[in-house]
Design a protein around this motif. Structure first.
Motif, PDB file in Angstrom:
ATOM      1  N   SER A 180      -8.369   9.563   8.592  1.00  0.00           N
ATOM      2  CA  SER A 180      -8.359   8.115   8.393  1.00  0.00           C
ATOM      3  C   SER A 180      -8.621   7.369   9.695  1.00  0.00           C
ATOM      4  CB  SER A 180      -7.009   7.678   7.806  1.00  0.00           C
ATOM      5  OG  SER A 180      -6.823   8.228   6.523  1.00  0.00           O
ATOM      6  N   LYS A 213     -11.843   5.013  10.137  1.00  0.00           N
ATOM      7  CA  LYS A 213     -11.616   3.566  10.106  1.00  0.00           C
ATOM      8  C   LYS A 213     -11.176   2.978  11.442  1.00  0.00           C
ATOM      9  CE  LYS A 213     -10.442   3.033   5.215  1.00  0.00           C
ATOM     10  NZ  LYS A 213      -9.427   2.491   4.274  1.00  0.00           N
ATOM     11  N   LYS A 242      -7.019   0.067  11.721  1.00  0.00           N
ATOM     12  CA  LYS A 242      -7.283  -0.152  10.301  1.00  0.00           C
ATOM     13  C   LYS A 242      -6.778   0.979   9.414  1.00  0.00           C
ATOM     14  CE  LYS A 242     -11.319  -3.125  10.967  1.00  0.00           C
ATOM     15  NZ  LYS A 242     -12.767  -3.311  10.671  1.00  0.00           N
TER      16      LYS A 242
END
Length: 223
Positions: free
Chosen positions: A33, A37, A41
């Motif tokens: 993740s 991102k 974020k």
């Protein structure tokens, strides 16, 4: 080269992580993740969805996003560091060992750009515990590089700061390439990075020989 050889190989972190309700699954999901991102974020909710771990278990095990990423960073960085150091362990010379270790590092970045982004770029946004672990990793790699000073051909005026400079320069170069979307191409940097490192430690003659070992011309220093 002091890394334990028993750590399992780093698998492809850029592929979708199967739902796996485990602590390690949550750490892997956090890295994916953050790489995809950015640290700011990336969300705990996404980690829960990717890993299948419950929110209660996540809170009990990690407490929050910062601690989870710090543990994820340590897990991944230790594995890659072990592979990098192991790659140069059996080399016949420091120069050959450094080239082999550097080649392994560049290949890891090229093959796993999301993981590389999380470890080399987003760790700066995370700061805190993860940044402290990053600094420990840099120091560990610098100590390995600093073994060049035991070679009788090394320049007599070198200090441990040279290794810090070398590792820092490689780190900044890779971060720049990753940020520019060129992670898949970083292996092309091997000759130049090896050449510049050898130049720092052994001087111009050895540095030109390093280019020669890469199959580049010229292989002798200019007159």
């Amino acid at each position: 080269m002091d890394a334990p050889p028993t750590l399992r190989a780093v698998r492809s972190w850029d592929e979708a992580i199967p739902e796996r309700a485990s602590d390690e699954g949550a750490l892997e999901a956090m890295l994916l993740s953050v790489g995809a991102k950015g640290y700011d974020k990336a969300t705990v909710q996404e980690v829960l969805e990717r890993s299948g771990i419950s929110r209660d278990r996540f809170q009990r095990r990690f407490g929050g996003k910062e601690a989870c990423f710090a543990q994820a960073y340590e897990m991944a960085a230790d594995r890659i560091c072990a592979e990098v150091l192991e790659a140069g362990r059996e080399a016949e010379s420091w120069r050959a060992g450094f080239r082999a270790a550097l080649a392994r590092l560049l290949r890891a970045v090229a093959e796993q750009p999301l993981l590389a982004k999380a470890l080399l770029i987003e760790v700066r946004a995370a700061r805190g515990q993860a940044w402290a672990k990053h600094q420990q990793l840099v120091d560990r790699l610098a100590r390995a590089v600093d073994s060049a000073r035991t070679d009788p051909r090394a320049r007599a005026t070198l200090t441990p700061l040279t290794a810090q400079f070398v590792v820092g320069a490689i780190e900044e170069t890779l971060a720049t390439e990753i940020a520019a979307g060129r992670a898949a191409e970083v292996e092309r940097l091997l000759p130049d990075l090896a050449h510049l490192t050898v130049l720092n430690y052994f001087g111009e003659d050895e540095a030109w020989l390093e280019l020669g070992s890469a199959g580049l011309e010229p292989v002798e220093p200019p007159a």
